[in-house]
Design a protein around this motif. Sequence first.
Motif, PDB file in Angstrom:
ATOM      1  N   ASP A   1      -5.664  -3.662  -6.028  1.00 45.04           N
ATOM      2  CA  ASP A   1      -5.190  -4.323  -4.819  1.00 45.04           C
ATOM      3  C   ASP A   1      -5.593  -5.791  -4.882  1.00 45.04           C
ATOM      4  O   ASP A   1      -6.769  -6.106  -5.089  1.00 45.04           O
ATOM      5  CB  ASP A   1      -5.806  -3.656  -3.586  1.00 45.04           C
ATOM      6  CG  ASP A   1      -5.267  -4.216  -2.286  1.00 45.04           C
ATOM      7  OD1 ASP A   1      -4.168  -4.806  -2.283  1.00 45.04           O
ATOM      8  OD2 ASP A   1      -5.951  -4.062  -1.258  1.00 45.04           O
TER       9      ASP A   1
ATOM     10  N   ALA B   1     -10.300  -2.444  -4.759  1.00 46.01           N
ATOM     11  CA  ALA B   1      -9.979  -3.305  -3.619  1.00 46.01           C
ATOM     12  C   ALA B   1     -10.984  -4.453  -3.539  1.00 46.01           C
ATOM     13  O   ALA B   1     -12.105  -4.339  -4.036  1.00 46.01           O
ATOM     14  CB  ALA B   1     -10.002  -2.486  -2.331  1.00 46.01           C
TER      15      ALA B   1
ATOM     16  N   TRP C   1      -7.906   1.813   2.393  1.00 51.62           N
ATOM     17  CA  TRP C   1      -7.198   2.517   1.324  1.00 51.62           C
ATOM     18  C   TRP C   1      -7.437   4.024   1.415  1.00 51.62           C
ATOM     19  O   TRP C   1      -6.509   4.814   1.245  1.00 51.62           O
ATOM     20  CB  TRP C   1      -7.629   1.993  -0.048  1.00 51.62           C
ATOM     21  CG  TRP C   1      -6.777   0.867  -0.524  1.00 51.62           C
ATOM     22  CD1 TRP C   1      -7.047  -0.461  -0.431  1.00 51.62           C
ATOM     23  CD2 TRP C   1      -5.509   0.970  -1.169  1.00 51.62           C
ATOM     24  NE1 TRP C   1      -6.020  -1.188  -0.974  1.00 51.62           N
ATOM     25  CE2 TRP C   1      -5.068  -0.330  -1.447  1.00 51.62           C
ATOM     26  CE3 TRP C   1      -4.709   2.055  -1.542  1.00 51.62           C
ATOM     27  CZ2 TRP C   1      -3.856  -0.583  -2.081  1.00 51.62           C
ATOM     28  CZ3 TRP C   1      -3.503   1.805  -2.180  1.00 51.62           C
ATOM     29  CH2 TRP C   1      -3.086   0.495  -2.436  1.00 51.62           C
TER      30      TRP C   1
ATOM     31  N   THR D   1       0.827  -1.207   0.000  1.00 57.73           N
ATOM     32  CA  THR D   1       0.000   0.000   0.000  1.00 57.73           C
ATOM     33  C   THR D   1       0.860   1.255   0.000  1.00 57.73           C
ATOM     34  O   THR D   1       0.617   2.189  -0.785  1.00 57.73           O
ATOM     35  CB  THR D   1      -0.953  -0.005   1.208  1.00 57.73           C
ATOM     36  OG1 THR D   1      -1.763  -1.184   1.157  1.00 57.73           O
ATOM     37  CG2 THR D   1      -1.838   1.226   1.215  1.00 57.73           C
TER      38      THR D   1
END
Length: 171
Positions: A123, A59, A68, A37
């Motif tokens: 992600d 995500a 996030w 991240t």
Amino acid sequence: MTRVVRLRPWQKAALDRFVDAGSADFLAVATPGAGKTTFALTVARHQLAEHPGRLVVVAPTAHLKLQWARAAAAFGLHLDPAWAAADGRLPADMHGVVTSYQQVATSAGLLRGLSSDAFVVFDELHHAADDRAWGDAIREAFATARRRLSLSGTPFRSDTRAIPFVHYDGD
């Protein structure tokens, strides 16, 4: 307030490779807790400084959307984790949005129009696969994005399906 980020050696090396890469797609593979991240948000800051535009993070879950958005805020990036296709457009007062793979599957056409020149972060991209709903949707939604950064601790799927935007050498 400017935040100073100290990158781990792998993050710095990957950032250099990302900057030097001529491809629209970049895959960063690292174990859980390695700092994917932080790496992605550092790359996002760099990209938005070089090419102002929108940032879209995809995500796997609603909980991760909030994580996030909070992490991005620490980098001075304002992402809307509550964005929905019903909003019809990306918020003008934000750098972008955090959405989920499920949301992309139900609004790929809209996202395609909104992200044509965006920087996109996936992600845990291994959740998507070619010839599956999520994989097909992210291909449709983000085919025209300026650059795409994929993050994963698992750069392959147990069902052997290809992962969108990941380029494979060999079999």
